[in-house]
Design a protein around this motif. Structure first.
Motif, PDB file in Angstrom:
ATOM      1  N   GLU A 185     -68.321 -18.965 -15.520  1.00 54.44           N
ATOM      2  CA  GLU A 185     -66.841 -18.830 -15.250  1.00 54.44           C
ATOM      3  C   GLU A 185     -66.527 -19.727 -13.993  1.00 54.44           C
ATOM      4  O   GLU A 185     -67.343 -19.686 -13.105  1.00 54.44           O
ATOM      5  CB  GLU A 185     -66.137 -17.644 -15.081  1.00 54.44           C
ATOM      6  CG  GLU A 185     -64.664 -17.324 -15.179  1.00 54.44           C
ATOM      7  CD  GLU A 185     -64.110 -15.891 -15.398  1.00 54.44           C
ATOM      8  OE1 GLU A 185     -63.049 -15.840 -14.932  1.00 54.44           O
ATOM      9  OE2 GLU A 185     -65.010 -15.070 -15.767  1.00 54.44           O
ATOM     10  N   LYS A 186     -65.621 -20.590 -13.872  1.00 56.54           N
ATOM     11  CA  LYS A 186     -65.106 -21.438 -12.803  1.00 56.54           C
ATOM     12  C   LYS A 186     -64.268 -20.393 -11.754  1.00 56.54           C
ATOM     13  O   LYS A 186     -63.341 -19.719 -12.395  1.00 56.54           O
ATOM     14  CB  LYS A 186     -64.362 -22.507 -13.280  1.00 56.54           C
ATOM     15  CG  LYS A 186     -65.148 -23.384 -13.958  1.00 56.54           C
ATOM     16  CD  LYS A 186     -66.010 -24.379 -13.028  1.00 56.54           C
ATOM     17  CE  LYS A 186     -66.610 -25.586 -13.717  1.00 56.54           C
ATOM     18  NZ  LYS A 186     -67.354 -26.452 -12.872  1.00 56.54           N
ATOM     19  N   THR A 225     -64.283 -24.802  -5.291  1.00 58.95           N
ATOM     20  CA  THR A 225     -64.362 -24.403  -6.737  1.00 58.95           C
ATOM     21  C   THR A 225     -65.743 -24.420  -7.025  1.00 58.95           C
ATOM     22  O   THR A 225     -66.815 -25.262  -6.612  1.00 58.95           O
ATOM     23  CB  THR A 225     -63.506 -25.532  -7.384  1.00 58.95           C
ATOM     24  OG1 THR A 225     -62.475 -25.521  -7.145  1.00 58.95           O
ATOM     25  CG2 THR A 225     -63.716 -24.639  -9.007  1.00 58.95           C
ATOM     26  N   GLY A 226     -66.223 -23.211  -7.555  1.00 59.78           N
ATOM     27  CA  GLY A 226     -67.767 -23.376  -8.047  1.00 59.78           C
ATOM     28  C   GLY A 226     -67.808 -22.298  -9.458  1.00 59.78           C
ATOM     29  O   GLY A 226     -66.809 -21.950  -9.963  1.00 59.78           O
ATOM     30  N   TYR A 274     -71.194 -11.559  -6.287  1.00 63.07           N
ATOM     31  CA  TYR A 274     -71.550 -12.686  -7.335  1.00 63.07           C
ATOM     32  C   TYR A 274     -72.114 -13.763  -6.590  1.00 63.07           C
ATOM     33  O   TYR A 274     -71.883 -14.127  -5.380  1.00 63.07           O
ATOM     34  CB  TYR A 274     -70.239 -13.190  -7.962  1.00 63.07           C
ATOM     35  CG  TYR A 274     -69.632 -12.131  -8.892  1.00 63.07           C
ATOM     36  CD1 TYR A 274     -69.920 -12.099 -10.183  1.00 63.07           C
ATOM     37  CD2 TYR A 274     -68.767 -11.290  -8.493  1.00 63.07           C
ATOM     38  CE1 TYR A 274     -69.473 -11.430 -11.132  1.00 63.07           C
ATOM     39  CE2 TYR A 274     -68.130 -10.478  -9.096  1.00 63.07           C
ATOM     40  CZ  TYR A 274     -68.599 -10.319 -10.588  1.00 63.07           C
ATOM     41  OH  TYR A 274     -68.132  -9.300 -11.426  1.00 63.07           O
ATOM     42  N   VAL A 275     -72.931 -14.522  -7.319  1.00 58.14           N
ATOM     43  CA  VAL A 275     -73.750 -15.804  -6.658  1.00 58.14           C
ATOM     44  C   VAL A 275     -72.698 -16.724  -7.430  1.00 58.14           C
ATOM     45  O   VAL A 275     -72.707 -17.015  -8.701  1.00 58.14           O
ATOM     46  CB  VAL A 275     -75.339 -16.084  -7.250  1.00 58.14           C
ATOM     47  CG1 VAL A 275     -75.802 -17.197  -6.668  1.00 58.14           C
ATOM     48  CG2 VAL A 275     -75.944 -14.525  -6.678  1.00 58.14           C
ATOM     49  N   ILE A 276     -72.450 -17.806  -6.522  1.00 62.51           N
ATOM     50  CA  ILE A 276     -71.508 -18.936  -7.137  1.00 62.51           C
ATOM     51  C   ILE A 276     -72.088 -20.233  -6.656  1.00 62.51           C
ATOM     52  O   ILE A 276     -72.917 -20.319  -5.416  1.00 62.51           O
ATOM     53  CB  ILE A 276     -70.249 -18.704  -6.507  1.00 62.51           C
ATOM     54  CG1 ILE A 276     -69.626 -17.447  -6.584  1.00 62.51           C
ATOM     55  CG2 ILE A 276     -69.317 -19.977  -6.778  1.00 62.51           C
ATOM     56  CD1 ILE A 276     -68.497 -17.033  -5.775  1.00 62.51           C
ATOM     57  N   ALA A 277     -72.247 -21.210  -7.615  1.00 63.36           N
ATOM     58  CA  ALA A 277     -72.918 -22.679  -7.442  1.00 63.36           C
ATOM     59  C   ALA A 277     -71.793 -23.610  -7.085  1.00 63.36           C
ATOM     60  O   ALA A 277     -70.852 -23.711  -7.574  1.00 63.36           O
ATOM     61  CB  ALA A 277     -73.556 -23.083  -8.401  1.00 63.36           C
ATOM     62  N   ILE A 317     -73.020 -16.268  -1.997  1.00 61.16           N
ATOM     63  CA  ILE A 317     -73.245 -14.987  -2.420  1.00 61.16           C
ATOM     64  C   ILE A 317     -71.766 -14.401  -1.727  1.00 61.16           C
ATOM     65  O   ILE A 317     -71.797 -14.313  -0.415  1.00 61.16           O
ATOM     66  CB  ILE A 317     -74.290 -14.046  -1.868  1.00 61.16           C
ATOM     67  CG1 ILE A 317     -75.613 -14.889  -2.560  1.00 61.16           C
ATOM     68  CG2 ILE A 317     -74.064 -12.799  -2.350  1.00 61.16           C
ATOM     69  CD1 ILE A 317     -76.772 -14.278  -1.995  1.00 61.16           C
ATOM     70  N   ALA A 318     -70.908 -14.033  -2.683  1.00 58.71           N
ATOM     71  CA  ALA A 318     -69.695 -13.543  -2.363  1.00 58.71           C
ATOM     72  C   ALA A 318     -69.245 -12.307  -3.028  1.00 58.71           C
ATOM     73  O   ALA A 318     -69.393 -12.411  -4.353  1.00 58.71           O
ATOM     74  CB  ALA A 318     -68.581 -14.663  -2.481  1.00 58.71           C
ATOM     75  N   ARG A 319     -68.516 -11.506  -2.496  1.00 61.57           N
ATOM     76  CA  ARG A 319     -68.014 -10.271  -3.078  1.00 61.57           C
ATOM     77  C   ARG A 319     -66.712 -10.688  -3.834  1.00 61.57           C
ATOM     78  O   ARG A 319     -65.854 -11.843  -3.435  1.00 61.57           O
ATOM     79  CB  ARG A 319     -67.531  -9.200  -1.993  1.00 61.57           C
ATOM     80  CG  ARG A 319     -69.004  -8.408  -1.776  1.00 61.57           C
ATOM     81  CD  ARG A 319     -68.464  -7.086  -1.185  1.00 61.57           C
ATOM     82  NE  ARG A 319     -69.699  -6.247  -1.141  1.00 61.57           N
ATOM     83  CZ  ARG A 319     -69.530  -5.017  -0.656  1.00 61.57           C
ATOM     84  NH1 ARG A 319     -68.480  -4.563  -0.387  1.00 61.57           N
ATOM     85  NH2 ARG A 319     -70.592  -4.389  -0.526  1.00 61.57           N
ATOM     86  N   PRO A 320     -66.254  -9.990  -4.908  1.00 61.69           N
ATOM     87  CA  PRO A 320     -65.084 -10.401  -5.796  1.00 61.69           C
ATOM     88  C   PRO A 320     -63.674 -10.392  -5.072  1.00 61.69           C
ATOM     89  O   PRO A 320     -63.016 -11.210  -5.523  1.00 61.69           O
ATOM     90  CB  PRO A 320     -65.030  -9.325  -6.912  1.00 61.69           C
ATOM     91  CG  PRO A 320     -65.781  -8.345  -6.429  1.00 61.69           C
ATOM     92  CD  PRO A 320     -66.847  -8.964  -5.494  1.00 61.69           C
ATOM     93  N   GLU A 321     -63.654  -9.670  -3.787  1.00 60.47           N
ATOM     94  CA  GLU A 321     -62.332  -9.947  -2.962  1.00 60.47           C
ATOM     95  C   GLU A 321     -62.138 -11.274  -2.439  1.00 60.47           C
ATOM     96  O   GLU A 321     -61.015 -11.672  -1.925  1.00 60.47           O
ATOM     97  CB  GLU A 321     -62.249  -8.638  -2.345  1.00 60.47           C
ATOM     98  CG  GLU A 321     -63.323  -8.510  -1.292  1.00 60.47           C
ATOM     99  CD  GLU A 321     -64.233  -7.621  -1.569  1.00 60.47           C
ATOM    100  OE1 GLU A 321     -64.792  -6.819  -0.763  1.00 60.47           O
ATOM    101  OE2 GLU A 321     -64.531  -7.400  -2.874  1.00 60.47           O
ATOM    102  N   HIS A 322     -63.497 -12.141  -2.537  1.00 63.17           N
ATOM    103  CA  HIS A 322     -63.157 -13.450  -1.677  1.00 63.17           C
ATOM    104  C   HIS A 322     -63.100 -14.222  -2.920  1.00 63.17           C
ATOM    105  O   HIS A 322     -63.085 -15.750  -2.331  1.00 63.17           O
ATOM    106  CB  HIS A 322     -64.370 -13.727  -0.923  1.00 63.17           C
ATOM    107  CG  HIS A 322     -64.405 -12.649   0.109  1.00 63.17           C
ATOM    108  ND1 HIS A 322     -63.415 -12.445   1.271  1.00 63.17           N
ATOM    109  CD2 HIS A 322     -65.209 -11.606   0.614  1.00 63.17           C
ATOM    110  CE1 HIS A 322     -63.739 -11.495   2.045  1.00 63.17           C
ATOM    111  NE2 HIS A 322     -64.784 -11.199   1.820  1.00 63.17           N
ATOM    112  N   ILE A 323     -63.011 -14.238  -4.125  1.00 61.78           N
ATOM    113  CA  ILE A 323     -63.110 -15.315  -5.098  1.00 61.78           C
ATOM    114  C   ILE A 323     -61.823 -15.046  -6.089  1.00 61.78           C
ATOM    115  O   ILE A 323     -61.339 -13.551  -6.210  1.00 61.78           O
ATOM    116  CB  ILE A 323     -64.330 -15.616  -5.929  1.00 61.78           C
ATOM    117  CG1 ILE A 323     -65.015 -14.042  -6.465  1.00 61.78           C
ATOM    118  CG2 ILE A 323     -65.523 -15.951  -4.852  1.00 61.78           C
ATOM    119  CD1 ILE A 323     -65.973 -14.060  -7.195  1.00 61.78           C
ATOM    120  N   LYS A 324     -61.180 -15.893  -6.796  1.00 65.55           N
ATOM    121  CA  LYS A 324     -60.120 -15.836  -7.630  1.00 65.55           C
ATOM    122  C   LYS A 324     -60.634 -16.663  -8.880  1.00 65.55           C
ATOM    123  O   LYS A 324     -61.016 -17.578  -8.732  1.00 65.55           O
ATOM    124  CB  LYS A 324     -58.882 -16.338  -6.829  1.00 65.55           C
ATOM    125  CG  LYS A 324     -58.542 -15.831  -5.790  1.00 65.55           C
ATOM    126  CD  LYS A 324     -57.886 -14.283  -5.917  1.00 65.55           C
ATOM    127  CE  LYS A 324     -57.524 -13.460  -4.597  1.00 65.55           C
ATOM    128  NZ  LYS A 324     -58.440 -12.671  -3.935  1.00 65.55           N
TER     129      LYS A 324
END
Length: 67
Positions: free
Chosen positions: A7-8, A30-31, A41-44, A55-62
Motif C-alpha cells: 500500500e502507498k 511517499t513510500g 511499519y517498514v516503508i520503502a 520504520i514508522a508508527r501508524p500515527e506518522h503515516i497517512k
C-alpha cells in the motif's frame, strides 16, 4: 489505521507523538509499505536514486488521497 503490504502511504509526522517518529527529512515523502514490524511499519521510500527503508508508527503515516 491498518496498512496492507504494498500500500502507498505518505509520511506525515505527528509532533505530539515522539515514539516511532521518522527523521524530518522524510516528512511529506511517499513510500510503499513493505511489512509490519511490531506496532510499526517498514516503508520503502525512493530518494536521490536510492531506496531508503524507514520504520514508522501508524500515527506518522497517512494513506494517499484518492486511492
Amino acid at each position: 489505521w491498518e496498512y496492507a503490504e504494498g500500500e502507498k502511504v505518505v509520511i506525515k509526522i505527528d509532533p505530539s507523538t515522539v515514539k516511532g517518529m521518522p527523521h524530518r527529512r522524510f516528512h511529506g515523502r511517499t513510500g510503499t509499505v513493505v511489512e509490519k514490524r511490531g506496532r510499526a511499519y517498514v516503508i520503502a521510500v525512493h530518494m536521490g536514486g536510492f531506496e531508503k527503508t524507514i520504520i514508522a508508527r501508524p500515527e506518522h503515516i497517512k494513506p494517499i488521497e484518492g486511492q
